[in-house]
Motif scaffolding. Structure first.
Motif, PDB file in Angstrom:
ATOM      1  N   SER A 159       0.834  -1.197   0.000  1.00  5.14           N
ATOM      2  CA  SER A 159       0.000   0.000   0.000  1.00  5.14           C
ATOM      3  C   SER A 159       0.870   1.249   0.000  1.00  5.14           C
ATOM      4  CB  SER A 159      -0.914   0.029   1.238  1.00  5.14           C
ATOM      5  OG  SER A 159      -1.519   1.294   1.393  1.00  5.14           O
ATOM      6  N   PRO A 160       0.510   2.266  -0.794  1.00  5.81           N
ATOM      7  CA  PRO A 160       1.290   3.509  -0.777  1.00  5.81           C
ATOM      8  C   PRO A 160       1.287   4.193   0.575  1.00  5.81           C
ATOM      9  CG  PRO A 160      -0.760   3.783  -2.014  1.00  5.81           C
ATOM     10  CD  PRO A 160      -0.602   2.317  -1.751  1.00  5.81           C
ATOM     11  N   MET A 161       0.306   3.856   1.436  1.00  5.11           N
ATOM     12  CA  MET A 161       0.266   4.464   2.761  1.00  5.11           C
ATOM     13  C   MET A 161       1.410   3.971   3.645  1.00  5.11           C
ATOM     14  SD  MET A 161      -2.148   6.470   2.219  1.00  5.11           S
ATOM     15  CE  MET A 161      -2.156   7.229   3.831  1.00  5.11           C
ATOM     16  N   GLU A 162       2.116   2.913   3.227  1.00  4.12           N
ATOM     17  CA  GLU A 162       3.265   2.404   3.979  1.00  4.12           C
ATOM     18  C   GLU A 162       4.538   3.191   3.701  1.00  4.12           C
ATOM     19  OE1 GLU A 162       3.786  -1.905   3.863  1.00  4.12           O
ATOM     20  OE2 GLU A 162       1.744  -2.134   3.146  1.00  4.12           O
ATOM     21  N   ILE A 163       4.496   4.089   2.729  1.00  4.38           N
ATOM     22  CA  ILE A 163       5.686   4.860   2.378  1.00  4.38           C
ATOM     23  C   ILE A 163       6.129   5.724   3.565  1.00  4.38           C
ATOM     24  CG2 ILE A 163       6.493   6.809   0.973  1.00  4.38           C
ATOM     25  CD1 ILE A 163       4.953   5.627  -1.358  1.00  4.38           C
ATOM     26  N   LYS A 164       7.426   5.681   3.861  1.00  3.34           N
ATOM     27  CA  LYS A 164       8.007   6.463   4.945  1.00  3.34           C
ATOM     28  C   LYS A 164       8.723   7.664   4.337  1.00  3.34           C
ATOM     29  CE  LYS A 164       8.797   2.054   7.230  1.00  3.34           C
ATOM     30  NZ  LYS A 164       9.830   1.051   7.559  1.00  3.34           N
ATOM     31  N   ASN A 165       8.332   8.846   4.740  1.00  2.00           N
ATOM     32  CA  ASN A 165       8.875  10.074   4.162  1.00  2.00           C
ATOM     33  C   ASN A 165      10.401  10.113   4.235  1.00  2.00           C
ATOM     34  OD1 ASN A 165       6.399  11.139   3.432  1.00  2.00           O
ATOM     35  ND2 ASN A 165       6.145  12.279   5.338  1.00  2.00           N
ATOM     36  N   GLY A 166      11.013  10.402   3.085  1.00  2.00           N
ATOM     37  CA  GLY A 166      12.459  10.553   3.033  1.00  2.00           C
ATOM     38  C   GLY A 166      13.214   9.292   2.699  1.00  2.00           C
ATOM     39  N   LYS A 167      12.554   8.135   2.700  1.00  2.00           N
ATOM     40  CA  LYS A 167      13.199   6.876   2.331  1.00  2.00           C
ATOM     41  C   LYS A 167      13.227   6.745   0.807  1.00  2.00           C
ATOM     42  CE  LYS A 167      13.802   5.317   6.555  1.00  2.00           C
ATOM     43  NZ  LYS A 167      15.149   5.107   7.131  1.00  2.00           N
ATOM     44  N   THR A 168      14.086   5.876   0.299  1.00  2.87           N
ATOM     45  CA  THR A 168      14.197   5.713  -1.151  1.00  2.87           C
ATOM     46  C   THR A 168      13.393   4.503  -1.619  1.00  2.87           C
ATOM     47  OG1 THR A 168      16.269   4.474  -0.879  1.00  2.87           O
ATOM     48  CG2 THR A 168      16.439   6.831  -1.301  1.00  2.87           C
ATOM     49  N   TYR A 169      12.752   4.677  -2.780  1.00  2.79           N
ATOM     50  CA  TYR A 169      11.877   3.649  -3.341  1.00  2.79           C
ATOM     51  C   TYR A 169      12.055   3.569  -4.858  1.00  2.79           C
ATOM     52  CZ  TYR A 169       9.409   3.944   1.138  1.00  2.79           C
ATOM     53  OH  TYR A 169       9.096   3.934   2.476  1.00  2.79           O
ATOM     54  N   ILE A 187      -0.334  11.780  -0.071  1.00  2.00           N
ATOM     55  CA  ILE A 187      -1.549  11.185  -0.634  1.00  2.00           C
ATOM     56  C   ILE A 187      -2.792  11.771   0.016  1.00  2.00           C
ATOM     57  CG2 ILE A 187      -2.840   9.036  -0.903  1.00  2.00           C
ATOM     58  CD1 ILE A 187      -0.131   7.591  -1.052  1.00  2.00           C
ATOM     59  N   GLU A 188      -2.780  11.889   1.337  1.00  2.00           N
ATOM     60  CA  GLU A 188      -3.956  12.396   2.041  1.00  2.00           C
ATOM     61  C   GLU A 188      -4.288  13.820   1.616  1.00  2.00           C
ATOM     62  OE1 GLU A 188      -6.316  11.526   4.392  1.00  2.00           O
ATOM     63  OE2 GLU A 188      -5.790   9.480   3.896  1.00  2.00           O
ATOM     64  N   GLU A 189      -3.247  14.648   1.452  1.00  2.00           N
ATOM     65  CA  GLU A 189      -3.478  16.058   1.135  1.00  2.00           C
ATOM     66  C   GLU A 189      -3.766  16.290  -0.343  1.00  2.00           C
ATOM     67  OE1 GLU A 189      -0.900  14.786   2.633  1.00  2.00           O
ATOM     68  OE2 GLU A 189      -0.421  15.821   4.512  1.00  2.00           O
ATOM     69  N   ARG A 190      -2.988  15.609  -1.229  1.00  2.00           N
ATOM     70  CA  ARG A 190      -3.076  15.946  -2.647  1.00  2.00           C
ATOM     71  C   ARG A 190      -3.248  14.743  -3.569  1.00  2.00           C
ATOM     72  NH1 ARG A 190       2.140  19.126  -4.058  1.00  2.00           N
ATOM     73  NH2 ARG A 190       3.086  17.720  -2.559  1.00  2.00           N
ATOM     74  N   GLY A 191      -3.242  13.538  -3.008  1.00  2.00           N
ATOM     75  CA  GLY A 191      -3.323  12.355  -3.847  1.00  2.00           C
ATOM     76  C   GLY A 191      -2.067  12.131  -4.668  1.00  2.00           C
ATOM     77  N   LYS A 192      -0.919  12.606  -4.158  1.00  2.00           N
ATOM     78  CA  LYS A 192       0.332  12.537  -4.921  1.00  2.00           C
ATOM     79  C   LYS A 192       1.497  12.102  -4.030  1.00  2.00           C
ATOM     80  CE  LYS A 192      -1.035  16.373  -7.979  1.00  2.00           C
ATOM     81  NZ  LYS A 192      -1.053  15.749  -9.277  1.00  2.00           N
ATOM     82  N   LEU A 193       2.551  11.630  -4.695  1.00  2.00           N
ATOM     83  CA  LEU A 193       3.835  11.404  -4.057  1.00  2.00           C
ATOM     84  C   LEU A 193       4.787  12.488  -4.558  1.00  2.00           C
ATOM     85  CD1 LEU A 193       4.165   7.524  -4.535  1.00  2.00           C
ATOM     86  CD2 LEU A 193       3.336   8.746  -2.512  1.00  2.00           C
ATOM     87  N   PHE A 194       5.729  12.865  -3.699  1.00  2.00           N
ATOM     88  CA  PHE A 194       6.712  13.888  -4.056  1.00  2.00           C
ATOM     89  C   PHE A 194       8.054  13.187  -4.210  1.00  2.00           C
ATOM     90  CE2 PHE A 194       9.258  17.796  -2.890  1.00  2.00           C
ATOM     91  CZ  PHE A 194       8.898  18.518  -4.013  1.00  2.00           C
ATOM     92  N   ALA A 195       8.616  13.207  -5.429  1.00  6.01           N
ATOM     93  CA  ALA A 195       9.842  12.473  -5.747  1.00  6.01           C
ATOM     94  C   ALA A 195      11.027  13.427  -5.775  1.00  6.01           C
ATOM     95  CB  ALA A 195       9.697  11.766  -7.087  1.00  6.01           C
ATOM     96  N   VAL A 196      12.060  13.107  -4.992  1.00 11.89           N
ATOM     97  CA  VAL A 196      13.223  13.988  -4.852  1.00 11.89           C
ATOM     98  C   VAL A 196      14.486  13.217  -5.225  1.00 11.89           C
ATOM     99  CG1 VAL A 196      14.569  15.420  -3.263  1.00 11.89           C
ATOM    100  CG2 VAL A 196      12.077  15.256  -3.001  1.00 11.89           C
ATOM    101  N   ASP A 206       6.041  15.966  -8.622  1.00  8.82           N
ATOM    102  CA  ASP A 206       4.921  15.185  -8.110  1.00  8.82           C
ATOM    103  C   ASP A 206       4.641  13.991  -9.015  1.00  8.82           C
ATOM    104  OD1 ASP A 206       4.339  16.748  -5.873  1.00  8.82           O
ATOM    105  OD2 ASP A 206       3.102  18.132  -7.040  1.00  8.82           O
ATOM    106  N   ILE A 207       4.189  12.895  -8.403  1.00  6.75           N
ATOM    107  CA  ILE A 207       3.705  11.727  -9.139  1.00  6.75           C
ATOM    108  C   ILE A 207       2.317  11.396  -8.604  1.00  6.75           C
ATOM    109  CG2 ILE A 207       4.067   9.300  -9.699  1.00  6.75           C
ATOM    110  CD1 ILE A 207       7.041   9.685  -9.246  1.00  6.75           C
ATOM    111  N   SER A 208       1.321  11.408  -9.465  1.00 13.52           N
ATOM    112  CA  SER A 208      -0.033  11.050  -9.045  1.00 13.52           C
ATOM    113  C   SER A 208      -0.060   9.595  -8.599  1.00 13.52           C
ATOM    114  CB  SER A 208      -1.021  11.256 -10.194  1.00 13.52           C
ATOM    115  OG  SER A 208      -2.286  10.711  -9.866  1.00 13.52           O
TER     116      SER A 208
END
Length: 257
Positions: A159-169, A187-196, A206-208
């Motif tokens: 699940s994308p909700m398991e993503i830990k901020n700042g970790k690499t994927y 995801i909760e705020e914008r339905g997106k992931l932020f890729a750095v 952003d990635i939807s």
């Protein structure tokens, strides 16, 4: 229908939808989604049918299955439908290798058992045996010091909700293909992931979540390039002055003897 509200909330989050986005899918106000999830209101039959299609679950599962407390069993059932793995003769999972040349084909063949069987595979020690792993060859220099050609081994994230901020994927996406990034969950705020990127010459983007097909949390990497040592901080004038005084003091001591 005692589980319905919590099920809608769990499945919405798992699907990466905000309350506003789900409301748009159903053609209702956002406040109605909140009322469904809190148990203050129950959807009509036609709305329930639409929800079951959006979340890809049966009506029985949506209304009578306690997904919140039995979520692992539910996710495992769903995972078996979409995740194809390679087994050895002892029925132990192997790590399938997706090379640079195979990355384009993987977008179409990741759920095809025949395609997956033709990919190179291997095993690595000291990995959690309860997880499924896949290896991806990265290209470009956006994640220095990892060089192009480095193989990143990732553990499957259900699940994308398991993503830990700042970790690499490693993200398998419809539009951008296979990308390896440092990820932040919005995801909760914008339905997106932020890729750095770790290489700051590349801008974050952003990635939807609707564009993401698979998520693999980086656990190890294989590379023929050894990283350069971290450069030391420049020596200040004050430190240089102290070093000169210490040298002069040592010279005096030697002269006295």
């Amino acid at each position: 229908m005692s589980f319905l509200g919590s099920n809608i909330k769990v499945l919405r989050r798992k699907s990466g939808l905000t309350q506003t986005q789900l409301a748009e899918e159903l053609g209702v106000q956002r406040t109605m989604i909140s009322a469904y999830e809190d148990g203050r209101s129950e959807p009509r039959l036609t709305t329930l049918l639409t929800l079951s299609k959006i979340f890809d679950v049966s009506m029985d599962e949506l209304t009578g299955w306690d997904i919140a407390s039995k979520g692992r069993q539910f996710l495992q059932r769903e995972r078996l439908k979409i995740l194809t793995v390679t087994l050895d003769q002892d029925e132990q999972e192997r790590i399938s290798m997706v090379g640079k040349k195979a990355s384009a084909g993987y977008l179409n063949g990741y759920a095809d058992p025949e395609y997956m069987e033709n990919l190179p595979n291997f095993r690595l020690p000291n990995l959690d045996g309860n997880k499924t792993y896949r290896a991806f060859e990265i290209s470009g220099d956006s994640m220095l010091p990892l060089m192009p050609g480095t193989v990143v081994v990732g553990a499957y994230i259900e699940s994308p909700m398991e993503i830990k901020n700042g970790k690499t994927y490693v993200l398998v996406t419809k539009n951008d293909g296979i990308v390896y990034k440092r990820v932040f969950n919005y995801i909760e705020e914008r339905g997106k992931l932020f890729a750095v990127s770790d290489n700051q010459t590349y801008k974050p983007y952003d990635i939807s979540i609707q564009d993401v097909m698979e998520i693999w949390e980086a656990k190890a990497f294989i590379s023929s390039h050894f990283p350069d040592p971290t450069p030391s901080a420049p020596v200040s004038l004050e430190e240089i002055g102290k070093m000169i005084l210490e040298i002069k003091s040592d010279i005096r001591k030697i002269s006295d003897h």
